[in-house]
Design a protein around this motif. Structure first.
Motif, short mmCIF file in Angstrom:
data_model
loop_
_atom_site.label_atom_id
_atom_site.label_comp_id
_atom_site.label_asym_id
_atom_site.label_seq_id
_atom_site.Cartn_x
_atom_site.Cartn_y
_atom_site.Cartn_z
N GLY A 144 0.82 -1.22 -0.14
CA GLY A 144 0.06 0.04 -0.16
C GLY A 144 0.75 1.38 -0.24
O GLY A 144 0.28 2.42 0.20
N PHE A 145 2.12 0.86 0.02
CA PHE A 145 2.87 2.45 -0.03
C PHE A 145 2.78 3.04 -1.51
O PHE A 145 2.45 2.25 -2.52
CB PHE A 145 4.46 2.18 0.13
CG PHE A 145 4.57 1.63 1.51
CD1 PHE A 145 4.33 2.56 2.64
CD2 PHE A 145 4.90 0.40 2.02
CE1 PHE A 145 4.45 2.04 4.12
CE2 PHE A 145 5.13 0.07 3.31
CZ PHE A 145 4.96 0.98 4.23
N GLY A 146 3.18 4.25 -1.57
CA GLY A 146 3.09 4.92 -2.70
C GLY A 146 1.66 5.38 -3.34
O GLY A 146 1.40 5.77 -4.24
N GLN A 147 0.71 4.91 -2.59
CA GLN A 147 -0.82 5.24 -3.04
C GLN A 147 -1.48 5.60 -1.80
O GLN A 147 -1.25 5.37 -0.70
CB GLN A 147 -1.39 3.87 -3.69
CG GLN A 147 -1.25 2.73 -2.66
CD GLN A 147 -1.44 1.39 -3.52
OE1 GLN A 147 -2.62 1.15 -3.78
NE2 GLN A 147 -0.51 0.63 -3.71
N LYS A 148 -2.83 6.29 -1.99
CA LYS A 148 -3.52 6.70 -0.96
C LYS A 148 -4.30 5.44 -0.47
O LYS A 148 -4.56 4.47 -0.98
CB LYS A 148 -4.39 7.75 -1.36
CG LYS A 148 -4.04 9.01 -1.95
CD LYS A 148 -5.14 10.18 -2.11
CE LYS A 148 -4.38 11.45 -2.64
NZ LYS A 148 -5.43 12.55 -2.72
N THR A 149 -4.61 5.44 0.96
CA THR A 149 -5.06 4.37 1.75
C THR A 149 -6.57 4.32 1.36
O THR A 149 -7.23 3.38 1.31
CB THR A 149 -5.13 4.32 3.01
OG1 THR A 149 -5.60 5.53 3.68
CG2 THR A 149 -3.51 4.37 3.37
N GLY A 150 -7.28 5.60 0.80
CA GLY A 150 -8.94 5.69 0.66
C GLY A 150 -9.41 6.02 1.75
O GLY A 150 -10.63 5.88 2.01
N ILE A 151 -8.79 6.22 3.04
CA ILE A 151 -9.62 6.86 3.99
C ILE A 151 -10.44 8.13 3.69
O ILE A 151 -10.10 8.87 2.75
CB ILE A 151 -8.61 6.95 5.47
CG1 ILE A 151 -9.46 7.35 6.47
CG2 ILE A 151 -7.89 8.50 4.93
CD1 ILE A 151 -8.44 7.45 7.83
N GLU A 152 -11.58 8.25 4.44
CA GLU A 152 -12.35 9.55 3.98
C GLU A 152 -12.04 10.91 4.04
O GLU A 152 -12.55 11.94 3.65
CB GLU A 152 -13.87 9.40 4.85
CG GLU A 152 -14.52 7.94 5.02
CD GLU A 152 -14.21 6.95 5.96
OE1 GLU A 152 -15.03 6.50 6.45
OE2 GLU A 152 -13.03 6.96 6.31
#
Length: 592
Positions: free
Chosen positions: A408-416
């Motif tokens: 998941g590094f290098g990308q947004k986690t998708g939290i609100e």
């Protein structure tokens, strides 16, 4: 003689009668024109302008007092109220006030009482327009002194109304401020964009955090009162009421007591602490310093308050979502790449040295001596740089980059939440673009293998990485809405890790706490846990420190990651005690 006079008199009378008879048609025509014009005007006013004139007459004898939407409350997972509404007196103004002869004088009086610049008051009234059908809000949170002053000028300020409304309130003050956010009034541009969605002049909206992310659910709908008034504008009767709609209540995954412990542990250390449920990514706590009290936005912010906020740095920046070199916490990724590649199986033993040399650059061991021969477990326990530098060099940059991105590094986690950064997992293309076409080198790979160089990750991303080990190989999506727990667990992404990979890394992370660099995590008030320290070089300032952990070791319930910016010291000595305090709060027996 008399006969002649008589004849002349008769002739004169005849001419007069004749003239009168001739005048009758002319008068008739004039009368017809006059009455016709009046009739036409009446027909025009009644038929073509009837609705408009009726509306004007209605405005003269009725007034609409708007009732703003009532925002829904925000609760923690146990029902503790984190954001709600409280009663407050507000001042409203009828737009027609600007057309009164004494408006200039009254505007000055209103401005002085409510501490509003005259030009700001004028702009607000002009934005509404003279024919705006209802009251416009001009001030909230009136003090007793302001209410008294307005009442003293009641006769002169008959176009000003005082009403009891609701404003946003945060009972816990600064607690979870970066998660909850705050509300603020719409500016002119925002109002134009949102009119079609029912927003009005003086409306508020979520500006940050959950208040912004769940604006549509929290918002509610406008209502109002229809009042009958006399010629002097005084209220005579209530003609009708449309109650304001209440927005939805939002229940978060946050545990207020764990959040409080995280903020207390962080204190005035610039940094962040994140706590996750590793099974589904539910955020249990997310602390960031510096911080702020969202209650300040329920009233106009004075220059003194603003200056005080700025003196702390940037209190609105959520450090949990900012990226920094992850340092030795990244060795979890490097270990995974080595184990999954098959080149470095679980029984691998490598020599460790004062440094390894790559392309003329020396990558030094942190203890400056080396540790001798080591395997995965001991190298994680003591965080050997030269062990993982060799692993990274052996698997190559592409494999290391591939596994970093899988975690998941290098990308947004998708939290609100807004403002999340992607961090950075650099590759050959990125380096050529940013370094005058210089390609990726082995030295870049070795630097990445120990979480330095171009690599940058957020505390939240690091927490996701620890969660993937704790939950047996699934990347979770962090989230704040309690009802999302089951769906988020179903959406977990499998990293397809070998059982031997998971077992080896878990043993290493347990060894970190059981006598390695993370021994300060141990507490009699928490079950046995596992973790990893990290100390990132951050010239020209002091080092950044990290510590991530999960517990209980055999059946993980919680992951906690602490990050301290430019704290100096080591991850095990600085950040591990912060994690321990949060763990103790999480496992503390709940009082029922």
């Amino acid at each position: 003689m008399s006969a002649k006079l008589k004849t002349k008199s008769q002739d004169s009378n005849s001419r007069t009668v004749g003239n009168q008879l001739q005048a009758i048609p002319i008068m008739t025509v004039i009368s017809l024109i006059l009455f016709g014009g009046i009739g036409w005007r009446l027909a025009y006013l009644q038929l073509q302008q009837g609705d408009l004139n009726q509306a004007k007459a209605e405005q003269n004898r009725t007034r609409i007092v708007p009732k703003p939407p009532v925002r829904g409350s925000i609760l923690d997972r146990n029902g503790k109220v984190l954001a709600t509404n409280r009663l407050s007196h507000s001042a409203y103004l009828w737009p027609k006030a600007q057309k009164q002869r004494n408006w200039s004088t009254n505007r000055q009086i209103i401005s002085q009482i409510l501490a509003i610049k005259p030009e700001d008051l004028q702009k607000r009234v002009e934005d509404a327009g003279y024919n705006y059908p209802s009251l416009i809000p001009i001030a909230r949170n009136l003090t007793s002194a302001q209410i008294t002053a307005l009442e003293e000028y009641r006769t002169q300020l008959k176009w000003v109304e005082i009403d009891v409304g609701k404003v946003r309130s945060y009972p816990e003050g600064k607690l979870a401020a970066h998660i909850i956010g705050y509300t603020g009034e719409l500016n002119r541009e925002e109002l134009q964009e949102r009119k079609s969605k029912g927003y009005r002049l003086g409306d508020v909206m979520g500006r940050m955090g959950v208040e912004s992310a769940y604006e549509s659910q929290l918002r509610g709908t406008w209502g109002g009162l229809k009042l009958g008034v006399n010629g002097a504008g005084r209220i005579l009767q209530l003609l009708g009421e449309n109650p304001a709609g209440v927005g939805e209540d939002i229940t978060l995954t946050i545990d207020a007591e764990v959040q409080r412990a995280a903020e207390k542990a962080l204190g005035t250390t610039k940094g962040a602490i994140v706590a996750l449920d590793p099974k589904n990514g539910a955020v249990l706590a997310m602390a960031s310093y510096p911080s702020f009290d969202p209650n300040i936005f329920s009233a106009p912010i004075t220059n003194d308050i603003w200056q005080e906020l700025q003196a702390q740095g940037n209190p609105f920046l959520n450090m949990s979502l900012r990226a920094f070199p992850p340092a030795s916490t990244f060795k979890i990724v490097t270990a995974t790449a080595g184990l999954e590649s098959g080149k470095y199986p679980p029984n691998t033993v490598l020599g460790t040295y004062p440094y390894i040399s790559v392309g003329g650059t020396r990558f030094r061991e942190w203890n400056k001596r080396g540790f001798g021969p080591m395997g995965y477990v001991s190298s994680l326990a003591w965080s050997s740089n030269t062990f993982y530098g060799q692993i990274g060099r052996g698997v190559g940059g592409e494999k290391l980059i591939e596994w970093a991105r899988k975690f998941g590094f290098g990308q947004k986690t998708g939290i609100e939440l807004q403002g999340e950064t992607k961090g950075l997992i650099a590759d050959d293309g990125w380096k050529r673009l940013n370094f005058n076409n210089w390609g990726w080198t082995t030295g870049d790979t070795v630097n990445m293998s120990i979480g330095q160089g171009f690599t940058a990750a957020t505390p939240l991303q690091v927490a996701v990485m620890f969660s993937a080990i704790a939950n047996n190989g699934y990347r979770v999506q962090p989230h704040l809405l309690q009802t999302d727990n089951e769906s988020k667990q179903a959406q977990r992404v499998s990293l397809n890790l070998k059982p031997t990979t998971l077992s080896t890394i878990k043993q290493g992370l347990r060894a970190v706490v059981d006598g390695g660099t993370g021994a300060r995590l141990n507490s009699p008030h928490t079950p046995p846990g596992a973790g990893k320290s990290g100390t990132a070089e951050a010239p020209p300032g002091d080092s950044h420190t990290w510590f991530g952990a999960y517990a209980p070791f055999d059946k993980p319930e919680v992951v906690v990651v602490a990050f301290a910016e430019h704290s100096g010291g080591g991850g095990g000595s600085v950040a591990a005690p912060l994690v321990r305090q949060v763990m103790e709060a999480y496992f503390k027996p709940r009082k029922i």
